[in-house]
Design a protein around this motif. Sequence first.
Motif, mmCIF file in Angstrom:
data_model
loop_
_atom_site.group_PDB
_atom_site.id
_atom_site.type_symbol
_atom_site.label_atom_id
_atom_site.label_comp_id
_atom_site.label_asym_id
_atom_site.label_seq_id
_atom_site.Cartn_x
_atom_site.Cartn_y
_atom_site.Cartn_z
ATOM 1 N N ALA A 174 33.111 1.606 -0.755
ATOM 2 C CA ALA A 174 33.274 1.005 -2.077
ATOM 3 C C ALA A 174 33.254 2.058 -3.178
ATOM 4 C CB ALA A 174 32.178 -0.024 -2.322
ATOM 5 N N SER A 175 32.483 3.130 -3.002
ATOM 6 C CA SER A 175 32.419 4.167 -4.039
ATOM 7 C C SER A 175 33.793 4.796 -4.249
ATOM 8 C CB SER A 175 31.395 5.240 -3.661
ATOM 9 O OG SER A 175 31.818 5.993 -2.527
ATOM 10 N N TYR A 176 34.536 4.949 -3.176
ATOM 11 C CA TYR A 176 35.913 5.456 -3.265
ATOM 12 C C TYR A 176 36.785 4.484 -4.051
ATOM 13 C CZ TYR A 176 40.689 6.275 -1.578
ATOM 14 O OH TYR A 176 42.042 6.474 -1.500
ATOM 15 N N SER A 177 36.699 3.205 -3.709
ATOM 16 C CA SER A 177 37.541 2.202 -4.365
ATOM 17 C C SER A 177 37.177 2.039 -5.831
ATOM 18 C CB SER A 177 37.414 0.859 -3.630
ATOM 19 O OG SER A 177 37.841 0.977 -2.293
ATOM 20 N N VAL A 178 35.878 2.048 -6.142
ATOM 21 C CA VAL A 178 35.452 1.922 -7.540
ATOM 22 C C VAL A 178 35.943 3.121 -8.349
ATOM 23 C CG1 VAL A 178 33.451 1.902 -9.074
ATOM 24 C CG2 VAL A 178 33.482 0.440 -7.041
ATOM 25 N N ALA A 179 35.891 4.305 -7.769
ATOM 26 C CA ALA A 179 36.379 5.493 -8.472
ATOM 27 C C ALA A 179 37.879 5.396 -8.734
ATOM 28 C CB ALA A 179 36.063 6.752 -7.664
ATOM 29 N N ILE A 180 38.625 4.841 -7.788
ATOM 30 C CA ILE A 180 40.055 4.622 -8.013
ATOM 31 C C ILE A 180 40.259 3.684 -9.190
ATOM 32 C CG2 ILE A 180 42.102 3.464 -7.078
ATOM 33 C CD1 ILE A 180 41.592 4.713 -4.448
ATOM 34 N N TRP A 213 45.052 -6.735 0.957
ATOM 35 C CA TRP A 213 44.065 -5.672 0.806
ATOM 36 C C TRP A 213 42.658 -6.083 1.211
ATOM 37 C CZ3 TRP A 213 44.404 -0.450 -0.670
ATOM 38 C CH2 TRP A 213 45.720 0.007 -0.765
ATOM 39 N N THR A 214 42.376 -7.365 1.267
ATOM 40 C CA THR A 214 41.116 -7.797 1.869
ATOM 41 C C THR A 214 41.080 -7.372 3.329
ATOM 42 O OG1 THR A 214 40.857 -9.678 0.379
ATOM 43 C CG2 THR A 214 39.675 -9.788 2.454
ATOM 44 N N VAL A 215 42.196 -7.581 4.017
ATOM 45 C CA VAL A 215 42.314 -7.161 5.416
ATOM 46 C C VAL A 215 42.213 -5.641 5.525
ATOM 47 C CG1 VAL A 215 43.916 -7.030 7.367
ATOM 48 C CG2 VAL A 215 43.627 -9.182 6.128
ATOM 49 N N GLY A 216 42.928 -4.926 4.654
ATOM 50 C CA GLY A 216 42.885 -3.471 4.709
ATOM 51 C C GLY A 216 41.485 -2.921 4.492
ATOM 52 N N GLY A 217 40.753 -3.495 3.539
ATOM 53 C CA GLY A 217 39.397 -3.030 3.266
ATOM 54 C C GLY A 217 38.471 -3.216 4.446
ATOM 55 N N MET A 218 38.566 -4.358 5.106
ATOM 56 C CA MET A 218 37.704 -4.607 6.263
ATOM 57 C C MET A 218 38.024 -3.638 7.395
ATOM 58 S SD MET A 218 37.603 -6.099 9.525
ATOM 59 C CE MET A 218 36.262 -6.658 10.563
ATOM 60 N N PHE A 219 39.317 -3.408 7.658
ATOM 61 C CA PHE A 219 39.698 -2.531 8.762
ATOM 62 C C PHE A 219 39.309 -1.089 8.488
ATOM 63 C CE2 PHE A 219 41.549 -5.892 10.965
ATOM 64 C CZ PHE A 219 42.040 -5.442 12.180
ATOM 65 N N MET A 220 39.307 -0.676 7.212
ATOM 66 C CA MET A 220 38.948 0.704 6.914
ATOM 67 C C MET A 220 37.443 0.926 6.870
ATOM 68 S SD MET A 220 41.805 2.060 4.178
ATOM 69 C CE MET A 220 42.310 0.526 3.434
ATOM 70 N N SER A 221 36.660 -0.144 6.790
ATOM 71 C CA SER A 221 35.212 0.030 6.702
ATOM 72 C C SER A 221 34.486 -0.430 7.963
ATOM 73 C CB SER A 221 34.660 -0.705 5.479
ATOM 74 O OG SER A 221 35.001 -2.082 5.509
ATOM 75 N N LEU A 272 40.112 -3.799 -5.849
ATOM 76 C CA LEU A 272 39.062 -4.805 -5.983
ATOM 77 C C LEU A 272 39.046 -5.727 -4.777
ATOM 78 C CD1 LEU A 272 39.171 -5.875 -9.753
ATOM 79 C CD2 LEU A 272 37.276 -4.772 -8.558
ATOM 80 N N SER A 273 40.231 -6.075 -4.297
ATOM 81 C CA SER A 273 40.343 -6.946 -3.126
ATOM 82 C C SER A 273 39.810 -6.273 -1.875
ATOM 83 C CB SER A 273 41.812 -7.348 -2.911
ATOM 84 O OG SER A 273 42.337 -7.995 -4.043
ATOM 85 N N ALA A 274 39.928 -4.957 -1.794
ATOM 86 C CA ALA A 274 39.403 -4.233 -0.638
ATOM 87 C C ALA A 274 37.903 -3.987 -0.752
ATOM 88 C CB ALA A 274 40.131 -2.897 -0.492
ATOM 89 N N THR A 275 37.421 -3.811 -1.988
ATOM 90 C CA THR A 275 36.041 -3.374 -2.184
ATOM 91 C C THR A 275 35.033 -4.505 -2.104
ATOM 92 O OG1 THR A 275 36.789 -1.554 -3.577
ATOM 93 C CG2 THR A 275 34.481 -2.208 -3.777
#
Length: 403
Positions: free
Chosen positions: A62-68, A235-243, A358-361
């Motif tokens: 999430a820190s990566y996504s928030v920084a983006i 991106w909800t799917v992408g966030g889950m798969f990347m974390s 936001l959808s990924a984080t």
Amino acid sequence: MTTELVRPRVQPARGLSRSGSFWFIGGIYALFLMASTAPSPMYSIYQQRWGFTNTVLTEVFASYSVAILVALLLCGSLSDHVGRRPVLVGALVLEITAVLVLALAPGVGWLFAGRVLQGLATGAATSAISGALLDFQRPGSSQGSLVNGVAAALGMAGGSLLAGVLAQFLPGPTLTTFLLLAAGFAVAIPVVLAMPEPVARTSPLREALRPRRPVVPAGQGARFALMSTMVLASWTVGGMFMSLAPSVVKGMVHSYPSLISGLPVAVLTGLGGLTQLLLSRWAATRAVRVGAGLMIASLAGVAAAEVAGDVDVFFLAAALLGVGWGLMFMGAFRMLTGLAAPHQRAGTSAMIYIVAYLSATVPSVALGYLSTVTDLRTATLTFTAAAALFAALAALSTLRPRP
């Protein structure tokens, strides 16, 4: 109105051609996204080394996504005013710093710091790259949107797979990948400087450097919000798969842990990118509707695989999910950028990615917390149900007639 009205005259004999710049920019975007997923197969190594929970893992993501998001909010439209090249060079320098911090990280605090720097760099680059792709594409084509989606997907796949292979089979599992990425970004800087500049500076430097908000195309707010459900679903799917997906699949397979950890992201995003490439002629509405159906069916497969502990079913479902994910994001990006006037391209692209990250984080952090207080299976089943609902909403959003 065309973008030619705001482009300075550039001598074609000097530096890269417009066509060469277009493909190079796509490659740069793939490299940024490779770096974004490279840590995914290493998270389990970091967890064993420093003993943190799944909640901390998703907070690092999430820190990566928030920084983006911060970068997009502060300079989402900056390249529309100062030019694409200055923004890209600054982002590349910051990204080199970020991957070196990750390469040398002695503790979880450094991991947070590296991901924050990486997010700032990627966020600054994203809108400039998206705008440059649209600037350099052939007039009347949709190449920019296509390359944007394909480069992002294949970059994420390549980063996760490369990092998994290197971490599994080479010494220095958390060092080698980041040093290679740093070298790649360093090589890119002089090539960016050789590109033509497609944007003429239209305001004084002090005014241009003032932080600017990403934009929603004028008069299109309601339609933009409705169609953003497509970005939410993908991106909800992408966030889950990347974390969390690396941890899910590691619970099913106990050999070659680093390699296995890199495969879920590689399968999802790799097939997503290939799908966009092969089906690029599909209408955006058709892509979203078919993608939604595939996502709903494959998410049920992911849930079944988790319950049964069947890794073969998991990867089969992940492959199908990648096809649906690719179609969904391709259709969404094309429909949303199609709402923007030429002078709003970078700002609108920034707004799309704000919705995306936001959808990924937010779901990923929620699932990380849920997996810590309950278990990984409960979190996975909750995720699949929520993501399927978002996919259904995305399909319904296409039923509203065009104005």
